[in-house]
Write an enzyme that holds these catalytic residues in place. Structure first.
Site: not given
Ligand code: 9MR
Length: 459
Positions: A170, A212, A249, A278, A280
């Site tokens: 990030e 990432n 996400h 990750e 979701d």
């Protein structure tokens, strides 16, 4: 194309042998082409096994504190073949005081995963967030040194146990600026990211090193383009980066977009692997989950998908019910959609980069273990890796020893409990009650020699 254990793979050299080799090679090529036909159905019944049949992994974030929850570990052990510690490898967890490292919770997850044949993604070595207070208050060259020391120590500690590291997490701003995030790490100098990657490579040369980030899914977004430009620059200058993680996400403010596949394939075209790290999705719409998996399967260099938790109650966004299992651990519609996508998904259409090796030409011999027989079968082959399947007959409590040729590495297994010798090249697979067929993925690393079954014994 099968090889029984202890088969002699030495090439024969006479004219008849050459004919046999040509015929066998033609058959193998035909089999290989068939493996690349779109729509090849497979019979996988769990996420991990179905992904592995496509040469991918299907992973989840795991919290060490939940490993004592039987419902949680039952699903984990049944469904997943890759694990990412959700918080246990972060800087505040692994170096709570400067120079004093703490690995207990991370090791608990790593040991749980590896003893069951699951691979581990390491998350994360350098990040502006979840820094311990001693690091938060640092700056300049002292912070740069402390960050590099952290990368070196943690990557060295887990050397050989982590298949991919999120080296840097990030590091870019949201919004339209395309700028680096203004953090204490960024203020140590713009080269902090490449310095972290170099330190990680030196510490664990066998691990894939990933950048990432989130909100990098939409190909047209400035942040996506900024990360893309950084990766392109790194590749052109030889900075050791191997992969890019897309957190993914998705929610109503940051939805899945149909150009996601373009994003994955565009990054892959730079010469890096891509991973969904990750995942979701707010409300867990089955169609969106299915699209994400199909997009990954459509990109040869997409190694796998990790969801950010198992049950909705395990999610950092539990109220959005964004995962594949409800809070009781039951499969949701999204689970069925993901499994269907994994089983019906097309395999990449790009051919292998290296011709397959000559298949064995001699008949099988009796295994030294005596009382069971293990037969190795080639399965799907991709540009960088291939699957093998081993069928055991004669016993249900079998132990099979398989060797790969360095620098090959086994990256995934299914339907067995593996252990490795110290070289990492010899795998001892024991039955785990999943039947008499187990499989594994071998990263070729330039060598396409077929793995050899060394023995089959009854435990
Ligand atoms: O899921 C993680 C949650 O338990 C932590 O409280 C949070 C702290 O920052 O981090 C969450 O995981 C994040 C991941 O490490 C990086 N990408 C965003 C994830 C969700 O916040």
């Amino acid at each position: 194309m099968t090889e029984r254990c202890q088969g002699d793979t030495r090439p024969r050299t006479g004219p008849r042998a050459r004919t046999a080799i040509v015929l066998a090679a033609a058959a193998l090529l035909a089999a290989t082409s068939a493996a690349f036909l779109p729509g090849t159905a497979s019979a996988g019944t769990t996420l991990g096994a179905s992904a592995a049949e496509k040469g991918r992994y299907f992973g989840t974030a795991v919290a060490a504190s939940r490993l004592s929850d039987g419902n949680y570990t039952t699903i984990l052990n049944r469904e997943f073949n890759s694990v990412t510690p959700e918080n246990e490898m972060k800087i505040d967890a692994t170096e709570p005081q400067q120079g004093r490292f703490s690995y207990g919770a991370a090791e608990q997850i790593v040991n749980h995963a590896r003893s069951r044949g699951m691979s581990v993604r390491g998350h994360t070595l350098a990040w502006h967030s979840q820094q311990p207070s001693w690091m938060e208050s640092m700056s300049g060259s002292a912070l740069r040194s402390a960050m590099l020391n952290h990368v070196t120590q943690v990557a060295t500690h887990f050397r050989g146990q982590v298949v991919a590291w999120d080296v840097v997490n990030e590091a870019f701003e949201d919004g339209s600026s395309g700028a680096r995030r203004n953090s204490n790490l960024q203020r140590t100098g713009n080269d902090w990211i490449e310095a972290a990657f170099r330190a990680a490579r030196a510490a664990d040369p066998g691990a894939k090193l990933c950048y990432n980030d989130y909100n990098t899914d939409n190909w047209t977004h400035a942040k996506t383009q900024a990360v893309y430009n950084m990766v392109r620059d790194f590749k052109s200058r030889g900075v050791p980066i191997d992969c890019v993680g897309f957190q993914s996400h998705f929610n109503n403010d940051s939805p899945y977009v149909s150009n996601y596949r373009t994003t994955l394939s565009s990054f892959a075209a730079l010469g890096v692997d891509v991973q969904v790290t990750e995942l979701d999705i707010q409300g867990a719409p089955a169609a969106t989950y299915r699209s994400v998996v199909e997009d990954c399967l459509a990109v040869a260099r997409c190694n796998g998908v990790t969801v950010w938790g198992i049950r909705d109650s395990d999610s950092w966004r539990a109220s959005q019910t964004p995962l594949l299992f409800n809070s009781s651990g039951q499969k949701k519609a999204a689970y069925d959609a993901v499994l269907a996508a994994l089983n019906n998904g097309t395999t990449p259409t790009d051919p292998p980069t290296t011709p397959p090796t000559t298949p064995p030409t001699t008949p099988p011999t009796t295994p030294p273990g005596g009382s069971c027989t293990a037969t190795l079968q080639d399965s799907t082959r991709w540009g960088d890796r291939f699957n093998s399947q081993v069928t055991v007959s004669g016993a249900s409590n079998w132990t099979v020893v398989v060797a790969v040729t360095p620098p090959q590495k086994v990256s995934n297994t299914w339907n067995g409990s593996p252990t490795w010798d110290s070289s990492g090249n010899v795998m001892t697979m024991r039955s785990n009650g999943s039947g008499n067929v187990f499989g594994f993925t071998t990263m070729a690393n330039g060598t396409w020699t077929r793995p050899v079954v060394r023995s089959c014994t009854v435990s």
